[in-house]
Design a protein around this motif. Structure first.
Motif, PDB file in Angstrom:
ATOM      1  N   GLU A   1      -7.464  -4.480   3.205  1.00 11.84           N
ATOM      2  CA  GLU A   1      -6.373  -4.403   4.185  1.00 11.84           C
ATOM      3  C   GLU A   1      -6.637  -3.162   5.029  1.00 11.84           C
ATOM      4  OE1 GLU A   1      -2.250  -5.114   2.562  1.00 11.84           O
ATOM      5  OE2 GLU A   1      -1.883  -3.150   3.419  1.00 11.84           O
TER       6      GLU A   1
ATOM      7  N   LYS B   1      -1.727   5.224  -4.373  1.00  9.72           N
ATOM      8  CA  LYS B   1      -2.689   5.631  -3.350  1.00  9.72           C
ATOM      9  C   LYS B   1      -4.089   5.839  -3.923  1.00  9.72           C
ATOM     10  CE  LYS B   1       0.515   7.859  -0.166  1.00  9.72           C
ATOM     11  NZ  LYS B   1       0.368   7.026   1.024  1.00  9.72           N
TER      12      LYS B   1
ATOM     13  N   LEU C   1       4.154  11.221   4.782  1.00  6.14           N
ATOM     14  CA  LEU C   1       3.136  11.748   3.870  1.00  6.14           C
ATOM     15  C   LEU C   1       1.815  12.038   4.584  1.00  6.14           C
ATOM     16  CD1 LEU C   1       3.721   9.547   0.687  1.00  6.14           C
ATOM     17  CD2 LEU C   1       4.553  11.833   1.145  1.00  6.14           C
TER      18      LEU C   1
ATOM     19  N   ALA D   1       5.225  -5.727   8.221  1.00  2.47           N
ATOM     20  CA  ALA D   1       4.547  -4.659   8.907  1.00  2.47           C
ATOM     21  C   ALA D   1       4.753  -3.342   8.144  1.00  2.47           C
ATOM     22  CB  ALA D   1       5.130  -4.530  10.320  1.00  2.47           C
ATOM     23  N   ASN D   2       4.287  -2.283   8.748  1.00  7.79           N
ATOM     24  CA  ASN D   2       4.413  -0.943   8.165  1.00  7.79           C
ATOM     25  C   ASN D   2       5.831  -0.396   8.380  1.00  7.79           C
ATOM     26  OD1 ASN D   2       3.628   1.684   7.133  1.00  7.79           O
ATOM     27  ND2 ASN D   2       1.540   1.133   7.677  1.00  7.79           N
ATOM     28  N   THR D   3       6.019   0.881   8.141  1.00  8.95           N
ATOM     29  CA  THR D   3       7.344   1.512   8.299  1.00  8.95           C
ATOM     30  C   THR D   3       7.725   1.627   9.780  1.00  8.95           C
ATOM     31  OG1 THR D   3       6.224   3.635   8.227  1.00  8.95           O
ATOM     32  CG2 THR D   3       7.168   2.858   6.167  1.00  8.95           C
TER      33      THR D   3
ATOM     34  N   ALA E   1       0.839  -1.204   0.000  1.00 10.63           N
ATOM     35  CA  ALA E   1       0.000   0.000   0.000  1.00 10.63           C
ATOM     36  C   ALA E   1       0.869   1.248   0.000  1.00 10.63           C
ATOM     37  CB  ALA E   1      -0.888   0.003   1.229  1.00 10.63           C
TER      38      ALA E   1
ATOM     39  N   ASN F   1      -5.453  -0.456   7.531  1.00 10.21           N
ATOM     40  CA  ASN F   1      -4.169   0.103   7.965  1.00 10.21           C
ATOM     41  C   ASN F   1      -4.357   0.827   9.298  1.00 10.21           C
ATOM     42  OD1 ASN F   1      -1.795   1.490   8.275  1.00 10.21           O
ATOM     43  ND2 ASN F   1      -1.995   2.717   6.416  1.00 10.21           N
TER      44      ASN F   1
ATOM     45  N   SER G   1      -6.433  -0.939   0.557  1.00  8.32           N
ATOM     46  CA  SER G   1      -6.042  -0.522   1.902  1.00  8.32           C
ATOM     47  C   SER G   1      -6.906   0.660   2.313  1.00  8.32           C
ATOM     48  CB  SER G   1      -4.564  -0.122   1.903  1.00  8.32           C
ATOM     49  OG  SER G   1      -4.247   0.558   3.103  1.00  8.32           O
TER      50      SER G   1
END
Ligand SMILES: Cc1cc2nc3c(=O)[nH]c(=O)nc-3n(C[C@H](O)[C@H](O)[C@H](O)COP(=O)(O)O)c2cc1C
Length: 326
Positions: free
Chosen positions: A169, A70, A117, A235-237, A66, A171, A145
């Motif tokens: 998904e 976007k 972002l 996982a995410n950042t 994701a 988030n 997402s």
């Protein structure tokens, strides 16, 4: 192809500001016939690597994470270049400007990005229009997402978009959006997932935060599992401070994340057993990385930053390499 990208295209593209080069990349993916042709060559030896993710059959286990697309504008081209499935979004109910600029930094030597972002996007209605235009072949391999800071707005996104894609998904883990962290509290997450589960008719994945406390990570996985989640993207950042960003902090992505991705996938798989889907994401930039993440317990992988650093041949190169080491 990788050579051409690295030594001819990337040096030019990297002269642009990161957000400008991202826009340029997305715009270039609009030329779908070009990418179809590119895919004919790049994917010629991918072979059959069909993978089933909580009932969704995808062409291979390598997905675009994701955040790249976007507004769901170029998902077909991303499949054409060799991704086995794609994740559009993150989509929020209302359009958002995101955080003030500068909000994206390249760390080229490390193969990493830092972004803050904060979900810039056009909101639910335009995303719905874009997804409604997808061909059945593309939508069957698309996850969307979604996110928000309130349960009702997330539910509204799910109800509107789920019929147009193969799965959703949710988030709860972007480090750049004030208010999102409420769902990183186990009771609140469980309630959210229960609410979404009652409304859903397709697989629901949870995009996990990159927590360094393994006890807290497992508690969250457990809460979402009990709430009815079908799978997890791990996982995410990684939240990180950086003075070069207007807001002073953001999320680190790319190569430095691989170690923690391996650990989190292993923990998630160990806790969940063989049932739910686990998708490894973070720092995967070649077939060896992807193989290691799958060996740690993942059913599939996702990547974003490696597409920026390695170019459009990355998905087919990884899926070819995975096939060779199966
Ligand atoms: C510029 C940028 C924007 C992102 N936007 C989103 C997003 O909107 N939603 C989301 O769930 N993750 C987002 N991510 C996180 C990625 O999906 C992924 O989890 C993370 O980058 C780790 O994978 P990677 O190391 O392969 O990039 C974004 C990452 C980057 C670099």
């Amino acid at each position: 192809m990788r050579f051409i990208y690295r030594f001819l295209i990337r040096p030019v593209v990297f002269r642009l500001l990161p957000e400008v080069s991202h826009r340029f990349a997305v715009d270039s993916f609009r030329l779908r016939p070009v990418w179809r042709l590119f895919g004919l060559f790049a994917r010629s030896s991918d072979g059959d690597q069909r993978t089933v993710l909580s009932g969704i059959e995808v062409r291979n286990p390598v997905g675009i994470a994701a955040g790249f697309d976007k507004n769901c504008e170029v998902l077909g081209s991303l499949l054409d270049i060799g991704f086995g499935y794609v994740v559009g979004g993150t989509v929020t109910l209302d359009a958002r400007q995101g955080t003030p600029k500068p909000r994206m930094i390249r760390r080229s030597k490390e193969g990493a990005l830092i972004n803050a972002l904060g979900f810039p996007g056009r909101g639910l209605a335009p995303a719905r229009k874009q997804l409604a235009r997808l061909s059945p072949v593309v939508s069957a391999r698309t996850l969307i997402s979604i996110s928000g800071t309130e349960e009702d707005s997330i539910r509204e996104c799910l109800v509107a978009l789920e019929p147009l894609v193969a799965g959703v998904e949710v988030n709860i883990s972007s480090p750049n959006t004030a208010g999102l962290a409420v769902f990183q509290e186990p009771v609140r997450l469980r309630q959210l997932i229960e609410m979404l589960s009652a409304a859903k008719s397709k697989p629901l994945f949870v995009k996990m935060p990159r927590l360094t406390d393994s006890g807290a990570f497992i508690e969250l996985i457990q809460a979402a599992h009990e709430g009815g989640a079908d799978g997890f993207v791990t996982a995410n950042t990684l939240p990180i401070a950086h003075q070069g960003l207007a807001v002073g902090k953001g999320g680190l992505s790319g190569k430095p994340l691989l170690e923690s991705t391996l650990e989190l996938v292993e923990q998630a798989r160990k806790h969940l057993g063989n049932g739910p889907t686990v998708i490894g994401c973070g720092g995967i930039s070649n077939a060896e990385d992807a193989r290691a993440v799958m060996d740690a317990g993942a059913d599939a992988v996702q990547l974003y930053t490696a597409l920026v650093f390695e170019g459009p041949g990355i998905a087919s190169s990884i899926s070819r390499g995975l096939r060779a080491t199966r």
